[in-house]
Design a protein around this motif. Structure first.
Motif, PDB file in Angstrom:
ATOM      1  N   THR A   1       0.468  -0.807   0.136  1.00 50.79           N
ATOM      2  CA  THR A   1       0.146   0.327  -0.240  1.00 50.79           C
ATOM      3  C   THR A   1       0.871   0.771   0.447  1.00 50.79           C
ATOM      4  O   THR A   1       0.015   2.348  -0.517  1.00 50.79           O
ATOM      5  CB  THR A   1      -0.977   0.230   1.076  1.00 50.79           C
ATOM      6  N   ALA A   2       1.852   1.519   0.921  1.00 51.51           N
ATOM      7  CA  ALA A   2       2.622   2.507   0.615  1.00 51.51           C
ATOM      8  C   ALA A   2       3.168   2.804  -1.140  1.00 51.51           C
ATOM      9  O   ALA A   2       3.833   3.531  -1.411  1.00 51.51           O
ATOM     10  CB  ALA A   2       4.310   1.951   1.100  1.00 51.51           C
ATOM     11  N   LEU A   3       3.989   1.050  -1.855  1.00 55.61           N
ATOM     12  CA  LEU A   3       3.582   1.593  -3.295  1.00 55.61           C
ATOM     13  C   LEU A   3       3.236   1.753  -4.039  1.00 55.61           C
ATOM     14  O   LEU A   3       2.942   1.976  -5.308  1.00 55.61           O
ATOM     15  CB  LEU A   3       4.735  -0.010  -3.495  1.00 55.61           C
ATOM     16  N   SER A   4       1.681   1.057  -3.933  1.00 52.37           N
ATOM     17  CA  SER A   4       0.947   1.155  -4.369  1.00 52.37           C
ATOM     18  C   SER A   4      -0.048   1.925  -3.686  1.00 52.37           C
ATOM     19  O   SER A   4      -1.842   1.004  -3.029  1.00 52.37           O
ATOM     20  CB  SER A   4      -0.064   0.307  -4.926  1.00 52.37           C
ATOM     21  N   PRO A   5      -0.646   3.472  -3.475  1.00 56.90           N
ATOM     22  CA  PRO A   5      -1.438   4.039  -2.757  1.00 56.90           C
ATOM     23  C   PRO A   5      -2.510   3.942  -2.774  1.00 56.90           C
ATOM     24  O   PRO A   5      -4.186   4.229  -2.242  1.00 56.90           O
ATOM     25  CB  PRO A   5      -1.350   4.814  -2.549  1.00 56.90           C
ATOM     26  N   GLU A   6      -3.494   3.692  -4.499  1.00 56.76           N
ATOM     27  CA  GLU A   6      -4.903   3.512  -4.316  1.00 56.76           C
ATOM     28  C   GLU A   6      -5.113   1.659  -3.864  1.00 56.76           C
ATOM     29  O   GLU A   6      -6.135   2.239  -3.741  1.00 56.76           O
ATOM     30  CB  GLU A   6      -4.542   3.228  -6.514  1.00 56.76           C
ATOM     31  N   LEU A   7      -4.423   1.095  -3.229  1.00 60.80           N
ATOM     32  CA  LEU A   7      -5.201   0.488  -2.847  1.00 60.80           C
ATOM     33  C   LEU A   7      -5.647   0.467  -1.159  1.00 60.80           C
ATOM     34  O   LEU A   7      -6.203  -0.332  -1.063  1.00 60.80           O
ATOM     35  CB  LEU A   7      -3.940  -1.210  -2.462  1.00 60.80           C
TER      36      LEU A   7
ATOM     37  N   TYR B   1      -9.324   0.498  -2.580  1.00 61.90           N
ATOM     38  CA  TYR B   1      -9.564  -0.172  -2.994  1.00 61.90           C
ATOM     39  C   TYR B   1      -9.929  -1.181  -1.552  1.00 61.90           C
ATOM     40  O   TYR B   1     -10.588  -2.161  -1.781  1.00 61.90           O
ATOM     41  CB  TYR B   1      -8.407  -1.309  -3.767  1.00 61.90           C
ATOM     42  N   LEU B   2      -9.067  -1.102  -0.999  1.00 59.79           N
ATOM     43  CA  LEU B   2      -9.482  -1.555   0.988  1.00 59.79           C
ATOM     44  C   LEU B   2     -10.020  -1.434   1.739  1.00 59.79           C
ATOM     45  O   LEU B   2     -10.085  -2.464   2.923  1.00 59.79           O
ATOM     46  CB  LEU B   2      -7.481  -2.740   0.948  1.00 59.79           C
ATOM     47  N   GLY B   3     -10.082  -0.567   1.875  1.00 60.41           N
ATOM     48  CA  GLY B   3     -10.936   0.543   2.532  1.00 60.41           C
ATOM     49  C   GLY B   3      -9.775   1.098   3.507  1.00 60.41           C
ATOM     50  O   GLY B   3     -10.004   1.160   4.812  1.00 60.41           O
ATOM     51  N   ILE B   4      -8.188   1.156   3.548  1.00 59.23           N
ATOM     52  CA  ILE B   4      -7.182   0.890   4.158  1.00 59.23           C
ATOM     53  C   ILE B   4      -6.936   2.788   4.969  1.00 59.23           C
ATOM     54  O   ILE B   4      -7.419   3.384   3.718  1.00 59.23           O
ATOM     55  CB  ILE B   4      -6.414   0.452   4.159  1.00 59.23           C
ATOM     56  N   ASP B   5      -7.173   2.523   6.476  1.00 54.13           N
ATOM     57  CA  ASP B   5      -6.830   4.783   6.824  1.00 54.13           C
ATOM     58  C   ASP B   5      -5.701   4.689   6.141  1.00 54.13           C
ATOM     59  O   ASP B   5      -4.712   4.256   5.345  1.00 54.13           O
ATOM     60  CB  ASP B   5      -7.059   4.571   7.773  1.00 54.13           C
ATOM     61  N   GLY B   6      -5.069   6.513   5.610  1.00 52.34           N
ATOM     62  CA  GLY B   6      -3.969   6.218   5.016  1.00 52.34           C
ATOM     63  C   GLY B   6      -4.451   7.790   4.334  1.00 52.34           C
ATOM     64  O   GLY B   6      -5.645   7.882   3.412  1.00 52.34           O
ATOM     65  N   ASP B   7      -3.311   8.207   3.730  1.00 53.62           N
ATOM     66  CA  ASP B   7      -3.393   9.581   2.166  1.00 53.62           C
ATOM     67  C   ASP B   7      -3.977   8.354   1.060  1.00 53.62           C
ATOM     68  O   ASP B   7      -3.562   7.750   0.681  1.00 53.62           O
ATOM     69  CB  ASP B   7      -1.956  10.288   2.164  1.00 53.62           C
TER      70      ASP B   7
ATOM     71  N   PHE C   1     -11.549   7.385  -8.764  1.00 54.29           N
ATOM     72  CA  PHE C   1     -12.622   8.509  -8.232  1.00 54.29           C
ATOM     73  C   PHE C   1     -13.499   7.999  -8.380  1.00 54.29           C
ATOM     74  O   PHE C   1     -14.603   8.006  -7.315  1.00 54.29           O
ATOM     75  CB  PHE C   1     -12.292   9.497  -9.305  1.00 54.29           C
ATOM     76  N   ASP C   2     -14.202   6.199  -8.833  1.00 51.18           N
ATOM     77  CA  ASP C   2     -15.689   5.996  -8.859  1.00 51.18           C
ATOM     78  C   ASP C   2     -15.482   5.389  -7.420  1.00 51.18           C
ATOM     79  O   ASP C   2     -16.837   5.233  -6.801  1.00 51.18           O
ATOM     80  CB  ASP C   2     -15.520   5.209  -9.320  1.00 51.18           C
ATOM     81  N   LEU C   3     -14.329   5.057  -6.589  1.00 48.14           N
ATOM     82  CA  LEU C   3     -14.591   4.574  -5.155  1.00 48.14           C
ATOM     83  C   LEU C   3     -14.013   5.277  -4.488  1.00 48.14           C
ATOM     84  O   LEU C   3     -14.515   4.883  -2.998  1.00 48.14           O
ATOM     85  CB  LEU C   3     -13.341   2.684  -5.714  1.00 48.14           C
ATOM     86  N   MET C   4     -13.690   5.868  -4.364  1.00 52.13           N
ATOM     87  CA  MET C   4     -13.245   7.353  -3.464  1.00 52.13           C
ATOM     88  C   MET C   4     -15.077   7.851  -2.847  1.00 52.13           C
ATOM     89  O   MET C   4     -15.911   8.300  -3.243  1.00 52.13           O
ATOM     90  CB  MET C   4     -12.865   8.201  -3.969  1.00 52.13           C
ATOM     91  N   PRO C   5     -14.558   8.031  -1.528  1.00 53.72           N
ATOM     92  CA  PRO C   5     -15.348   8.374  -0.610  1.00 53.72           C
ATOM     93  C   PRO C   5     -16.303   9.711  -1.109  1.00 53.72           C
ATOM     94  O   PRO C   5     -15.088  10.440  -1.149  1.00 53.72           O
ATOM     95  CB  PRO C   5     -15.690   8.683   0.723  1.00 53.72           C
ATOM     96  N   ASN C   6     -17.624  10.458  -0.890  1.00 57.27           N
ATOM     97  CA  ASN C   6     -17.863  11.502  -1.927  1.00 57.27           C
ATOM     98  C   ASN C   6     -19.244  12.742  -0.537  1.00 57.27           C
ATOM     99  O   ASN C   6     -19.410  13.110  -1.241  1.00 57.27           O
ATOM    100  CB  ASN C   6     -17.892  11.610  -3.091  1.00 57.27           C
TER     101      ASN C   6
END
Length: 163
Positions: free
Chosen positions: A27-33, A36-42, A119-124
């Motif tokens: 997740t550090a290398l592929s922050p989009e994960l 996708y996985l609902g993990i906290d972070g930037d 962007f489709d998966l990001m909360p809004n």
């Protein structure tokens, strides 16, 4: 006792620790994960699609594979975790070693799609959600420029997806 209760009562093992560490590194290398996985972070960052992003991925894969190979499973859960994670990590390593990233251009699955579909998966729902979306949008040109640099490197090496 159900399978879930047994799993919850299970003491984490060294293989579990390695799997968790591998996920954190991924997740550090592929922050989009994180999205996708609902993990906290930037939620504003992208994978480094530039040629410079390959070496950290290679190092992470080699480290995780070596750590897993050095451990013996203590139970069936460990065996499944080790077997499946090693299979996935080795496959990723083969893909990286093949320089696939230099020719990752297709109409179904490539950085062109993943940089947009996130962007489709990001909360809004909240202002913070929209701030994260705006920050990710601001980082989009750099992500695409890195990918373009990698594709250009592939062209120079005659490693292209199509003529």
């Amino acid at each position: 006792m159900t399978e879930q209760e047994r799993s919850e009562a299970r003491t984490p093992t060294e293989i579990d620790r390695i799997a968790e560490e591998s996920l954190e590194a991924e997740t550090a290398l592929s922050p989009e994960l994180r999205v996708y996985l609902g993990i906290d972070g930037d939620k504003s960052e992208y994978t480094d699609y530039s040629p410079a992003g390959v070496e950290p991925r290679k190092a992470m894969l080699a480290k995780s594979i070596a750590a897993l190979e050095a451990e013996e499973p203590v139970d069936d859960i460990d065996w499944v975790t080790k077997t499946d994670l090693l299979r996935e990590l080795r496959l990723q390593q083969e893909i990286v070693d093949s320089n696939w990233h230099q020719r990752e251009l297709n109409n179904l699955e490539s950085p062109a799609q993943s940089t947009r579909e996130i962007f489709d998966l990001m909360p809004n729902e909240t202002e913070d959600d929209w701030a994260a979306i705006a920050a990710r949008l601001a980082n989009l040109p750099a992500a695409l420029a890195g990918w373009q640099e990698t594709l250009a490197e592939g062209i120079a090496a005659s490693n292209t997806p199509a003529r």
